[in-house]
Design a protein around this motif. Structure first.
Motif, PDB file in Angstrom:
ATOM      1  N   GLN A 199      30.492   3.999  11.190  1.00  0.00           N
ATOM      2  CA  GLN A 199      30.259   5.122  10.287  1.00  0.00           C
ATOM      3  C   GLN A 199      30.222   6.468  11.001  1.00  0.00           C
TER       4      GLN A 199
ATOM      5  N   TYR B 106      35.335   1.111  10.985  1.00  0.00           N
ATOM      6  CA  TYR B 106      34.245   0.151  11.150  1.00  0.00           C
ATOM      7  C   TYR B 106      32.973   0.747  11.733  1.00  0.00           C
TER       8      TYR B 106
ATOM      9  N   ASP C 182      32.646   2.217   1.416  1.00  0.00           N
ATOM     10  CA  ASP C 182      32.348   3.605   1.045  1.00  0.00           C
ATOM     11  C   ASP C 182      33.410   4.563   1.568  1.00  0.00           C
ATOM     12  N   PHE C 183      33.932   4.299   2.758  1.00  0.00           N
ATOM     13  CA  PHE C 183      34.970   5.166   3.316  1.00  0.00           C
ATOM     14  C   PHE C 183      36.182   5.198   2.399  1.00  0.00           C
TER      15      PHE C 183
ATOM     16  N   TYR D 119      33.583   8.309  11.086  1.00  0.00           N
ATOM     17  CA  TYR D 119      34.322   8.608   9.860  1.00  0.00           C
ATOM     18  C   TYR D 119      34.632  10.093   9.681  1.00  0.00           C
TER      19      TYR D 119
ATOM     20  N   GLN E 162      34.866   6.305  -1.501  1.00  0.00           N
ATOM     21  CA  GLN E 162      34.174   7.557  -1.739  1.00  0.00           C
ATOM     22  C   GLN E 162      34.648   8.699  -0.840  1.00  0.00           C
TER      23      GLN E 162
ATOM     24  N   HIS F  59      28.955  -1.859   7.171  1.00  0.00           N
ATOM     25  CA  HIS F  59      29.357  -0.817   8.107  1.00  0.00           C
ATOM     26  C   HIS F  59      29.959   0.390   7.403  1.00  0.00           C
ATOM     27  N   GLY F  60      29.843   0.445   6.086  1.00  0.00           N
ATOM     28  CA  GLY F  60      30.331   1.592   5.337  1.00  0.00           C
ATOM     29  C   GLY F  60      31.826   1.624   5.129  1.00  0.00           C
ATOM     30  N   THR F  61      32.518   0.527   5.403  1.00  0.00           N
ATOM     31  CA  THR F  61      33.971   0.513   5.242  1.00  0.00           C
ATOM     32  C   THR F  61      34.374   0.721   3.789  1.00  0.00           C
TER      33      THR F  61
ATOM     34  N   ARG G 114      31.163  -4.463   4.507  1.00  0.00           N
ATOM     35  CA  ARG G 114      30.293  -3.698   3.618  1.00  0.00           C
ATOM     36  C   ARG G 114      29.123  -3.052   4.339  1.00  0.00           C
TER      37      ARG G 114
END
Length: 216
Positions: free
Chosen positions: A148, A146, A182-183, A151, A186, A178-180, A176
């Motif tokens: 970024q 949660y 994408d983690f 990560y 990607q 918080h880049g969750t 979304r």
């Protein structure tokens, strides 16, 4: 509360109080204490993603007997405690500030005479993961994706802990902003095979099964 996760923890949990809740999974009753307040912040509550992972264990009939298990970012320790009660040789980890709460919850749920002696240890991602072995059968995490900025360290920790025979189960609220997403879509697939195995649509929670990607 979910959508303001990264705010300063003192703002999130300014009021200090203790709450005990009973949960029932896999035929086991779990008595979990949550110590709300600025000191523990987001480590205090039982988050819905943790309950979703416990439900998944129940639904799949997972058996941890004879298996070596580690939980990351455990908070209350509910996921790791359930794995203990399901027979696992479990190490439950978080930052030092959360260990007292975890130990108290382990003591409240694991019988004193149990032949399995769980461990509760500090583990700071990207810093001291190499102090831990690489022979775990299962690596567990609930709502640990949660922030970024954490990560890269979390990925390094997975890369160290996850041997060729290990399975990682990660349960996450799909934040979304918080880049969750994408983690999981990607970053993690660069090094691991990532499979969505369960989705709780109404709460936007996904559970992923993650294994080491084998080249060739």
């Amino acid at each position: 509360m979910d959508e303001v996760f990264p705010l300063e923890e003192t703002a999130l949990f300014s009021e200090s109080f203790c709450e005990e809740t009973l949960f029932q999974y896999c035929g086991r009753q779990l008595r979990i204490t949550q110590n709300y307040g600025a000191r523990l912040g987001v480590a205090a509550p039982v988050w819905e993603a943790a309950l979703a992972l416990c439900y998944y264990f129940e639904e799949q009939g997972l058996d941890f007997h004879g298996k070596k298990v580690i939980e990351l970012g455990a908070g209350t320790g509910i996921v790791g405690i359930l794995a203990i009660l399901l027979g696992g040789n479990v190490t439950i980890t978080d930052l030092p500030k959360a260990l007292k709460q975890i130990r108290e919850n382990v003591a409240a749920n694991v019988p004193l005479g149990s032949p399995i002696k769980p461990q509760v240890c500090a583990l700071s991602w990207g810093v001291d993961q190499e102090e831990f072995p690489r022979d775990y059968d299962f690596i567990l995490g609930a709502d640990i994706v949660y922030l970024q900025e954490t990560y890269p360290a979390l990925l390094r920790t997975f890369q160290h802990l996850c041997g060729p025979c290990a399975t990682i189960y990660l349960s996450a609220k799909m934040r979304r902003g918080h880049g969750t997403v994408d983690f999981f879509e990607q970053l993690l697939p660069l090094h691991f095979k990532v499979t969505l195995v369960y989705r709780k649509e109404e709460e936007d929670i996904n559970i992923y099964k993650v294994t080491l990607r084998v080249n060739g």
